[in-house]
Design an enzyme around this catalytic site. Structure first.
Site, mmCIF file in Angstrom:
data_model
loop_
_atom_site.group_PDB
_atom_site.id
_atom_site.type_symbol
_atom_site.label_atom_id
_atom_site.label_comp_id
_atom_site.label_asym_id
_atom_site.label_seq_id
_atom_site.Cartn_x
_atom_site.Cartn_y
_atom_site.Cartn_z
ATOM 1 N N SER A 130 0.844 -1.040 0.071
ATOM 2 C CA SER A 130 0.175 0.302 -0.137
ATOM 3 C C SER A 130 0.758 0.981 -0.497
ATOM 4 C CB SER A 130 -0.960 0.365 0.981
ATOM 5 O OG SER A 130 -1.437 1.025 1.330
ATOM 6 N N LYS A 184 -4.239 -6.352 3.774
ATOM 7 C CA LYS A 184 -4.363 -5.342 2.592
ATOM 8 C C LYS A 184 -5.481 -5.065 2.237
ATOM 9 C CE LYS A 184 -3.189 -2.247 -0.730
ATOM 10 N NZ LYS A 184 -3.762 -2.067 -1.739
ATOM 11 N N HIS A 187 -7.766 -2.484 5.197
ATOM 12 C CA HIS A 187 -6.283 -1.665 4.651
ATOM 13 C C HIS A 187 -7.559 -0.807 3.989
ATOM 14 C CE1 HIS A 187 -4.020 1.110 2.420
ATOM 15 N NE2 HIS A 187 -3.564 1.401 3.423
ATOM 16 N N ASN A 188 -7.803 -1.520 2.577
ATOM 17 C CA ASN A 188 -8.724 -1.013 1.696
ATOM 18 C C ASN A 188 -9.956 -0.541 1.952
ATOM 19 O OD1 ASN A 188 -5.949 -1.004 0.284
ATOM 20 N ND2 ASN A 188 -6.918 -1.350 -1.788
ATOM 21 N N GLU A 191 -9.649 2.270 4.344
ATOM 22 C CA GLU A 191 -9.559 3.626 3.675
ATOM 23 C C GLU A 191 -10.749 3.758 2.824
ATOM 24 O OE1 GLU A 191 -7.443 3.519 -1.305
ATOM 25 O OE2 GLU A 191 -5.841 2.712 0.525
#
Length: 469
Positions: A130, A184, A187-188, A191
């Site tokens: 990222s 990940k 995480h997105n 986000e």
């Protein structure tokens, strides 16, 4: 001549920047791209780093250029392209040569590829990366998944190229198989929610308070000096004050309100449903992006029902909006970490929550000043919901009134704030000792004889519905 320490396939924006980062950190690298002209152009533009880069024009040449046991990073689009690249590459490699998928893969695909590699007795890693173009070039956040021995083999390179927070590399091993790509994806998802909440507050300032883009940018700039300090607030300030070179208008005013997405947020929401984890702020953010794409329908709705009243009566201040965003941000991160915890238990990964928070402190898109405190809270009690940690409980206690007032006033004015409202609903449900699910259990028993538990623990698992059921 095999003198490259590592190889890389796929010289798109992210792949090219990652290759330059690796070379800059002192590791010779061999590169290959399906389109030879792209490889040549990349090598020609490498400048002083060209001496550490070996451009190749065939997979055979790429493999020959790397010192055994080889490690080759794939930076190709997620999905079938990864499987096709592995199928083309693997016959050229030895049993100790490693393939590393560093794209935005669905972790289920990574699980499958890891199982195939294990059955064949060859090493494979799936790593989440990222940070976008800037992060890839100067230091991303890296989330590794696969056999720990395979991670340890390439960790010196991956930690060298990763972002640093007070000297500590923002790269670590998360667990087996698809663990890195799962982290990940979460995480997105965070986000998505963080970006959506910022956009909602932008909308309140623009439509509810009549502020222009430049003034909004100054507000974000001020907030970035406080509790909300983060990469996303920083760039929100930058895009707000930017001017369109063609029209001279604020850049934001000429950008169509139809948001794109690559699917990782949706993967996060789907997996949360499978795991029974509640992440409503992230779900609302994905929903909002989907609705943004339905521009024609939104315009038709406005034509039928009229535009919702936009101006706020003046009861909200910028300080209240800041508190709303602080509360929303804490709640969205708490939901994300709760999802990671649920996945850790379900998949047997033992995902290191404190380490995940530390890896996200620099390099990645959701890097934020809050993540240091989150890492500390998760170290103290990794199984405790983040919103209940004393530090964040105190923050929420003081900020939740701002979130409540913002959501209430926006509802009255017709200003949509789905992520903030969903976060508030989750917060209120999470602090309600006696919910209304007893009514749902009664309904289920009435029409389906599903039974229920009694608060007194006594006998009788069905209601006296009789023939009415």
């Amino acid at each position: 001549m095999s003198d490259a320490a590592i190889g890389l396939i796929g010289l798109g924006t992210m792949g090219a920047m990652l290759a330059l980062n690796i070379a800059e950190k002192g590791f010779p690298i061999a590169v290959w791209n399906r389109t030879t002209a792209v490889t040549r152009q990349f090598a020609a533009g490498a400048g002083d780093l060209a001496a550490r880069i070996t451009p190749t024009e065939s997979l055979e040449a790429l493999v020959a250029a790397i010192t055994p046991p080889r490690a080759i990073i794939l930076m190709v689009p997620a999905g079938p392209a990864v499987d096709e690249q592995i199928a083309a590459l693997r016959p050229l490699l030895g049993p100790d040569d490693m393939i590393i998928d560093a794209g935005n893969a669905n972790f289920h695909d990574t699980n499958r590829r890891a199982a195939d590699a294990a059955a064949a007795g060859v090493p494979f890693l799936g790593i989440g990366v990222s940070g976008g173009e800037e992060g890839a070039r100067h230091g991303p956040s890296i989330m590794g998944g696969g056999p720990i021995a395979a991670w340890d083999r390439v960790a010196p390179i991956l930690t060298a190229i990763a972002a640093k927070h007070e000297g500590e590399a923002c790269a670590t091993w998360m667990g087996e198989a698809g663990a890195g790509h799962f982290v990940k994806a979460v995480h997105n998802g965070i986000e998505y929610a963080d970006m959506q909440m910022i956009a909602e507050i932008y909308g309140v300032m623009r439509d509810g308070m009549g502020m222009d883009a430049a003034a909004i940018g100054e507000v974000f700039r001020g907030w970035n000096a406080g509790v909300l300090k983060s990469y996303l607030i920083e760039i929100s300030a930058a895009v707000s004050v930017a001017t369109d070179p063609v029209t001279g208008s604020p850049m934001l005013d000429v950008i169509l309100d139809r948001a794109g997405q690559k699917g990782t947020g949706s993967w996060t929401v789907i997996e949360a449903q499978h795991l029974g984890a509640a992440i409503p702020a992230i779900e609302a953010a994905v929903m909002a992006r989907n609705l943004s794409a339905r521009l024609e329908e939104r315009l038709a709705g406005e034509a039928v029902f009229g535009a919702a009243p936009r101006a706020l009566p003046g009861s909200l201040s910028l300080d209240v909006l800041e508190q709303a965003l602080i509360a929303g941000k804490i709640l969205c991160y708490a939901q994300g970490f709760a999802l990671i915890s649920a996945a850790s238990a379900s998949f047997g990964w033992a995902l290191p929550l404190p380490a995940i928070a530390r890896v996200w402190r620099e390099g990645c898109i959701i890097r934020s000043a809050m993540l240091d405190d989150m890492a500390n809270a998760l170290t103290d009690a990794p199984d405790r919901n983040l919103m209940l940690a004393p530090f964040f409980a105190e923050k929420l206690a003081s900020a939740q009134t701002g979130l409540r007032d913002t959501v209430a006033e926006c509802a009255r004015a017709g200003l949509p704030v789905p992520a903030l409202a969903s976060g508030l609903a989750w917060f209120d449900m999470m602090r309600t000792g006696r919910s209304t699910a007893n009514m749902i259990q009664a309904q289920r028993d009435f029409f389906g004889a599903h039974g229920f538990e009694r608060v007194d623990g006594g006998a009788g698992k069905h209601g006296p519905w009789g023939a009415h059921g």
